[in-house]
Design a protein around this motif. Structure first.
Motif, PDB file in Angstrom:
ATOM      1  N   PHE A 185     -10.323  18.385  54.806  1.00  0.00           N
ATOM      2  CA  PHE A 185     -10.270  17.404  53.729  1.00  0.00           C
ATOM      3  C   PHE A 185      -9.080  17.719  52.841  1.00  0.00           C
ATOM      4  CE2 PHE A 185     -11.262  15.359  49.733  1.00  0.00           C
ATOM      5  CZ  PHE A 185     -11.790  14.132  50.153  1.00  0.00           C
ATOM      6  N   ALA A 186      -8.189  16.737  52.687  1.00  0.00           N
ATOM      7  CA  ALA A 186      -6.936  16.949  51.953  1.00  0.00           C
ATOM      8  C   ALA A 186      -6.928  16.174  50.642  1.00  0.00           C
ATOM      9  CB  ALA A 186      -5.753  16.519  52.811  1.00  0.00           C
ATOM     10  N   ILE A 187      -6.378  16.810  49.594  1.00  0.00           N
ATOM     11  CA  ILE A 187      -6.146  16.167  48.302  1.00  0.00           C
ATOM     12  C   ILE A 187      -4.642  16.221  48.040  1.00  0.00           C
ATOM     13  CG2 ILE A 187      -6.636  16.188  45.838  1.00  0.00           C
ATOM     14  CD1 ILE A 187      -9.238  17.631  46.440  1.00  0.00           C
ATOM     15  N   LYS A 188      -4.024  15.051  47.887  1.00  0.00           N
ATOM     16  CA  LYS A 188      -2.570  14.963  47.791  1.00  0.00           C
ATOM     17  C   LYS A 188      -2.145  14.587  46.371  1.00  0.00           C
ATOM     18  CE  LYS A 188      -2.546  13.129  52.521  1.00  0.00           C
ATOM     19  NZ  LYS A 188      -2.147  11.985  53.398  1.00  0.00           N
ATOM     20  N   PHE A 189      -1.136  15.289  45.867  1.00  0.00           N
ATOM     21  CA  PHE A 189      -0.548  14.985  44.565  1.00  0.00           C
ATOM     22  C   PHE A 189       0.841  14.405  44.796  1.00  0.00           C
ATOM     23  CE2 PHE A 189      -3.783  18.078  43.770  1.00  0.00           C
ATOM     24  CZ  PHE A 189      -4.317  17.753  42.525  1.00  0.00           C
ATOM     25  N   GLU A 190       1.073  13.166  44.326  1.00  0.00           N
ATOM     26  CA  GLU A 190       2.333  12.474  44.558  1.00  0.00           C
ATOM     27  C   GLU A 190       2.991  12.129  43.226  1.00  0.00           C
ATOM     28  OE1 GLU A 190       1.510   9.030  46.896  1.00  0.00           O
ATOM     29  OE2 GLU A 190       0.902  10.161  48.679  1.00  0.00           O
TER      30      GLU A 190
ATOM     31  N   ASP B  58      -0.647   6.349  39.429  1.00  0.00           N
ATOM     32  CA  ASP B  58       0.257   6.301  38.270  1.00  0.00           C
ATOM     33  C   ASP B  58      -0.449   6.803  37.018  1.00  0.00           C
ATOM     34  OD1 ASP B  58       2.238   5.296  39.895  1.00  0.00           O
ATOM     35  OD2 ASP B  58       1.777   3.203  39.445  1.00  0.00           O
ATOM     36  N   PHE B  59      -1.062   7.957  37.167  1.00  0.00           N
ATOM     37  CA  PHE B  59      -1.836   8.562  36.079  1.00  0.00           C
ATOM     38  C   PHE B  59      -0.903   9.224  35.071  1.00  0.00           C
ATOM     39  CE2 PHE B  59      -4.198  12.499  34.702  1.00  0.00           C
ATOM     40  CZ  PHE B  59      -5.014  11.859  33.795  1.00  0.00           C
ATOM     41  N   GLN B  60      -1.179   9.006  33.783  1.00  0.00           N
ATOM     42  CA  GLN B  60      -0.388   9.603  32.710  1.00  0.00           C
ATOM     43  C   GLN B  60      -1.314   9.831  31.512  1.00  0.00           C
ATOM     44  OE1 GLN B  60       2.905   7.162  31.256  1.00  0.00           O
ATOM     45  NE2 GLN B  60       4.199   8.976  31.097  1.00  0.00           N
ATOM     46  N   ILE B  61      -1.379  11.078  31.045  1.00  0.00           N
ATOM     47  CA  ILE B  61      -2.314  11.382  29.951  1.00  0.00           C
ATOM     48  C   ILE B  61      -1.800  10.863  28.620  1.00  0.00           C
ATOM     49  CG2 ILE B  61      -3.429  13.240  28.666  1.00  0.00           C
ATOM     50  CD1 ILE B  61      -3.611  14.822  31.186  1.00  0.00           C
ATOM     51  N   GLY B  62      -0.606  11.236  28.236  1.00  0.00           N
ATOM     52  CA  GLY B  62       0.020  10.695  27.038  1.00  0.00           C
ATOM     53  C   GLY B  62      -0.444  11.280  25.724  1.00  0.00           C
ATOM     54  N   LYS B  63      -1.390  12.213  25.734  1.00  0.00           N
ATOM     55  CA  LYS B  63      -1.839  12.815  24.468  1.00  0.00           C
ATOM     56  C   LYS B  63      -2.334  14.231  24.724  1.00  0.00           C
ATOM     57  CE  LYS B  63      -6.010   9.989  25.021  1.00  0.00           C
ATOM     58  NZ  LYS B  63      -6.906   9.019  24.359  1.00  0.00           N
ATOM     59  N   ASP B  64      -2.468  14.991  23.648  1.00  0.00           N
ATOM     60  CA  ASP B  64      -2.860  16.397  23.748  1.00  0.00           C
ATOM     61  C   ASP B  64      -4.382  16.513  23.845  1.00  0.00           C
ATOM     62  OD1 ASP B  64      -0.239  17.516  23.530  1.00  0.00           O
ATOM     63  OD2 ASP B  64      -0.285  17.049  21.393  1.00  0.00           O
ATOM     64  N   GLU B  65      -4.910  16.344  25.039  1.00  0.00           N
ATOM     65  CA  GLU B  65      -6.340  16.533  25.240  1.00  0.00           C
ATOM     66  C   GLU B  65      -6.602  16.909  26.682  1.00  0.00           C
ATOM     67  OE1 GLU B  65      -8.552  13.010  24.440  1.00  0.00           O
ATOM     68  OE2 GLU B  65      -7.754  11.901  26.144  1.00  0.00           O
ATOM     69  N   ALA B  66      -7.679  17.651  26.887  1.00  0.00           N
ATOM     70  CA  ALA B  66      -8.075  18.020  28.245  1.00  0.00           C
ATOM     71  C   ALA B  66      -8.879  16.880  28.857  1.00  0.00           C
ATOM     72  CB  ALA B  66      -8.901  19.297  28.216  1.00  0.00           C
TER      73      ALA B  66
ATOM     74  N   LYS C 282       3.842  11.467  35.335  1.00  0.00           N
ATOM     75  CA  LYS C 282       3.220  10.294  35.956  1.00  0.00           C
ATOM     76  C   LYS C 282       3.079  10.546  37.452  1.00  0.00           C
ATOM     77  CE  LYS C 282       3.767   5.230  36.015  1.00  0.00           C
ATOM     78  NZ  LYS C 282       4.657   4.109  35.621  1.00  0.00           N
ATOM     79  N   PHE C 283       1.875  10.416  37.965  1.00  0.00           N
ATOM     80  CA  PHE C 283       1.657  10.769  39.379  1.00  0.00           C
ATOM     81  C   PHE C 283       0.373  10.121  39.880  1.00  0.00           C
ATOM     82  CE2 PHE C 283      -0.139  13.943  36.592  1.00  0.00           C
ATOM     83  CZ  PHE C 283      -1.396  14.208  37.111  1.00  0.00           C
ATOM     84  N   SER C 284       0.170  10.221  41.205  1.00  0.00           N
ATOM     85  CA  SER C 284      -1.024   9.703  41.868  1.00  0.00           C
ATOM     86  C   SER C 284      -1.704  10.833  42.626  1.00  0.00           C
ATOM     87  CB  SER C 284      -0.675   8.573  42.840  1.00  0.00           C
ATOM     88  OG  SER C 284      -0.057   7.497  42.170  1.00  0.00           O
TER      89      SER C 284
END
Length: 868
Positions: free
Chosen positions: A186-191, A164-172, A151-153
């Motif tokens: 330009f910055a992309i941050k993973f939290e 609060d992204f969460q995939i929860g299943k086996d898929e791309a 779970k992350f942003s």
């Protein structure tokens, strides 16, 4: 539209002579030159004519990999270890690799980078403007980390991409964004969320082509205005290849993925159609290119499953779930791959049952079949319900070709007021308060407009004739009699076009007075193309190059106020291919201004007599009369009580650039009788020579009064002379009376336009004459309906076309088909003082006008639009 050429076979000669060879070469050369000219004129070119787009910024990173990987389409992703200079991360370096490589959907997802604390990728952009960010996720299990539960942003310096992204299943999953880059860094941050991790398999940071997006896009509802997208960011929610299969990035030069529309479509009413992608063309002049959508998207479509249906609400629909917290950008793709000829396809487009495009006519927009066209709308989703529903439906015109299509559909979420594409909190923790930015803006605009509108109406009220208040307890040119569910309209402080009326008013775009002053060169007298009791009609050209007719009313004129009010009432509830369209309005101060579509080839009368224009062929005249008849038939039958035009004449039948006929001037129109009535009792108004004698005697108006007037129009088209010409001998002054005398003798062919002699099929002429005579019957009860007239005219056209079959192209060109008149400078109509204003042909200054005498003896005339 490409010209169809028929080459007459040369006689067979065993030994070709030099003359024959030179003839063949000459024909081939002419054929080649002609086709090259037509293509240049149409500006419709295939996809291969466009250069391949090369982005200035093209960062493709395979996160967690140790070697590069090249995907189909020559997309080369660099390994994460080689891009360490872009990554700022102080936590444990976890470069994960899937243990089960067999079930991984692509080599791009074999590896991943896992973060236990905040990680930042920084890209140095070489250009500002829009960039794609594509984040690739596939949650394979790696040692102690189950990425399905991660779970992350993901954020930038000013924008929340996912929270609060969460995939929860086996898929791309691919998350695609279009962001506005304004600085070099330009910055992309993973939290990671507390107690969890973040991960990513691949990142794309790529320049978006400059022509991909128009920054000024119309807002669909609640108000129709332009929305500035220059500071907006987007997330791709849906990208559908309608009627075709799913397309991966190898089918799109910009690396986009297109889903099949099957799961979103109401399959009961749609039929899939397709053509070769190589057949698709793009219009360079209007900014079209494969960068908007590849030809594989435009080469498939969904059309009506049964185009012969008579059910008015028959349609095809697509439903998509959206989050109503956010505004959305909707892009619709169209390409006519189903018609056999131009002007066959004409349909409406709805978004959540609101009219988005009325009477979409791809032929008039592209002038070519199989040519790409797209339309963007901003939709404030908080004003509509979930799901988002897009529908296409045939125009309710049973005489037309009933069909509708859609080729592609894209839906983009727009960021909210705190810079978030996911959640109500911005990157700085600020919470969105109240409605979205668009809703707040619209709400303020509507409230402000209402107050200003009240003030503006108060000013107009004081300037009306003294007895106005006695006869109209509460009315205004902006508040028609039937405006019970309308909202107030007015100008606002914004300089660009805005619109504050309800959907039922249908007044379209709002123009400021300054805009229309600029468009008409400060109301330059030489731009006047029409005059009447209401004021003047001006030719205008808007900032975007759109040509319009601008009707500026005179608030001091009671006649003008009445005609304006009637015009608004009628056009607010009418929309048809063969009726002139209202584009917008202006109501600043005491001004009363309406803006109409500009009709390139002016009134029909100018092409029949008095202007020395190339003569129309018989087939052209039939096509024009059929178009006008369709417009009148729609007026008589399209509304609950029907509408009577009351001023049908050749100056009120206008022709667009393709010579499509449209009825104009509804200033004298009246609602038809109710079911309990047989007529409408009203004072006689109209034009001498066209007036129904029964209406003139009894002052009882019916739709058969229009039928009589249309009969006179048919005679004008046949004989090429005015309805009234006082300079002729007494027995010839009135065209209807004179022509019917010849018809009863069986000699009507003796008084037709000399340019038509020998070029009309006798059976076609006979059917046309019969229809005309029935229209001119003394009593309305003996006259046909406009539907019957339409049927007879179409039958006459069929007989004329049938008579041409089997004749050689030589005879066709020399004896039957008259040259199509070139685009002309328009001619204005008649005013109350019987003056006619026109602009001479082939003039170095197309706006110069000069008055000429008008002998038609008309009164109460009034033309909202004229060609130019």
């Amino acid at each position: 539209m490409k010209t169809k050429h028929k080459l007459t076979p040369l006689p067979f000669t065993p030994t070709p002579t030099p003359t024959h060879i030179m003839g063949i070469l000459l024909i081939c050369f002419i054929f080649s030159i002609t086709n090259s000219f037509v293509i240049a004129q149409d500006d419709a070119v295939p996809a291969k004519s466009f250069p391949v787009f090369t982005p200035e910024d093209n960062f493709l990173i395979d996160c967690g990999a140790t070697s590069s990987v090249t995907l189909p389409g020559n997309k080369a992703f660099q390994p994460d270890q080689n891009t360490a200079k872009y990554l700022s991360y102080t936590g444990k370096d976890i470069q994960a690799c899937a243990s089960d490589k067999v079930n991984v959907p692509s080599t791009l997802y074999v590896n991943a980078k896992i973060f236990t604390t905040e990680a930042i990728y920084t890209f140095h952009a070489s250009t500002s403007g829009l960039h794609w960010i594509r984040l690739h996720f596939f949650p394979f299990k790696y040692e102690e980390y189950d990425l399905k539960t991660a779970k992350f942003s993901v954020k930038t310096d000013s924008l929340v991409l996912v929270r609060d992204f969460q995939i929860g299943k086996d898929e791309a999953i691919v998350k695609e964004f279009v962001v506005n880059v304004t600085s070099e860094r330009f910055a992309i941050k993973f939290e990671p969320a507390q107690g969890s991790v973040a991960f990513v398999n691949a990142i794309e940071f790529v320049t978006v082509p400059a022509k991909m997006l128009d920054y000024s896009v119309p807002v669909l509802f609640p108000v129709s205005q332009r929305f500035d997208l220059s500071k907006t960011n987007f997330q791709t929610m849906y990208r559908l290849n309608v009627g075709g299969p799913a397309l991966d990035s190898t089918n799109d030069t910009l690396g986009r993925n297109w889903m099949s529309d099957n799961q979103f479509r109401n399959n009961a009413t749609g039929a899939e159609v397709s053509t070769q992608a190589s057949a698709i063309n793009y219009l360079k002049s209007s900014g079209g290119s494969p960068l908007i959508a590849p030809p594989t998207v435009y080469s498939s479509a969904v059309k009506m499953a049964d185009s012969e249906t008579t059910i008015a609400n028959f349609n095809i629909s697509w439903s998509m779930d959206i989050d109503t917290v956010y505004p959305h950008l909707i892009r619709l793709h169209f390409c006519d791959i189903i018609s056999k000829a131009l002007n066959e396809l004409y349909f409406n487009v709805y978004i959540n049952d609101k009219m988005a495009i009325s009477g979409l006519d791809l032929s008039s927009l592209t002038n070519h079949l199989s040519t790409a066209f797209y339309k963007d709308f901003v939709v404030d989703s908080s004003m509509v319900s979930n799901p988002l529903v897009v529908r296409v439906s045939p125009v309710n015109d049973v005489q037309g070709f009933r069909n509708a299509i859609l080729n592609g559909l894209e839906v983009f979420r727009m960021n909210n007021s705190v810079g978030s594409l996911d959640g109500e909190y911005g990157v700085d923790g600020q919470k969105q308060s109240g409605p979205s930015k668009t809703v707040a803006y619209v709400g303020f605009a509507m409230m402000f407009g209402a107050f200003v509108g009240l003030g503006a109406m108060a000013v107009k009220w004081q300037k009306r004739p003294q007895d106005w208040q006695k006869r109209n307890s509460f009315s205004s040119w902006l508040l028609p009699v039937h405006a019970g569910d309308s909202t107030f309209m007015s100008s606002s402080s914004r300089s660009k076009s805005q619109f504050f009326s309800s959907k039922n008013m249908g007044l379209g775009q709002y123009f400021s007075f300054a805009e229309l002053s600029d468009a008409t060169r400060n109301w330059e007298p030489s731009e006047i193309i029409g005059v009447g009791g209401f004021g003047n009609v001006y030719y205008g050209e808007l900032d975007d190059g759109t040509k319009v007719a601008v009707k500026r009313g005179n608030p001091q004129s009671e006649q003008g106020i009445n005609e304006f009010q009637t015009e608004i009432q009628m056009l607010s509830k009418l929309r048809h291919r063969h009726l002139v369209s209202l584009i917008g309005y202006c109501d600043e101060s005491a001004e009363m201004i309406l803006v109409y579509e500009f009709m390139q080839n002016g009134p029909l009368r100018d092409h029949l007599y008095g202007k020395n224009m190339p003569p129309l062929s018989w087939k052209q005249r039939l096509d024009i009369c059929i178009g006008a008849a369709r417009g009148l038939h729609y007026l008589h039958t399209g509304a609950s009580t029907g509408i009577i035009h009351r001023d049908v004449k050749t100056t009120n039948i206008l022709l667009d650039e393709n010579f499509v006929a449209k009825m104009a001037d509804f200033g004298l129109s009246k609602d038809g009788p109710t079911t309990e009535q047989t007529h409408v009792s009203t004072a006689v108004k109209g034009s001498f020579g066209y007036l129904d004698p029964e209406y003139f005697r009894k002052q009882q108006l019916t739709d058969k009064s229009d039928v009589y007037s249309f009969g006179v129009v048919l005679l004008e088209a046949l004989c090429a002379r005015p309805a009234i010409n006082p300079s002729l001998p007494r027995e010839q002054v009135n065209l209807a009376e004179w022509a019917m005398q010849w018809k009863r003798k069986g000699l009507l062919d003796k008084i037709i336009d000399p340019t038509l002699v020998g070029h009309i099929d006798p059976e076609s002429m006979k059917k046309f004459a019969e229809a005309t005579e029935k229209c001119l019957a003394e009593y309305g009860v003996d006259r046909p309906t406009m539907g019957d007239v339409l049927w007879n005219l179409e039958y006459a056209l069929q007989m004329q076309e049938a008579s041409l079959q089997g004749k050689t192209e030589d005879i066709d060109n020399k004896a039957i088909v008259a040259p199509i008149p070139p685009p002309t400078v328009a001619h204005a109509n008649v005013s109350n003082d019987n003056k006619h204003i026109s602009s001479p042909q082939q003039h170095t200054n197309p706006t110069e006008v000069q008055p000429i005498d008008d002998k038609s003896g008309t009164f109460a005339q009034f033309e909202p639009i004229n060609g130019r």
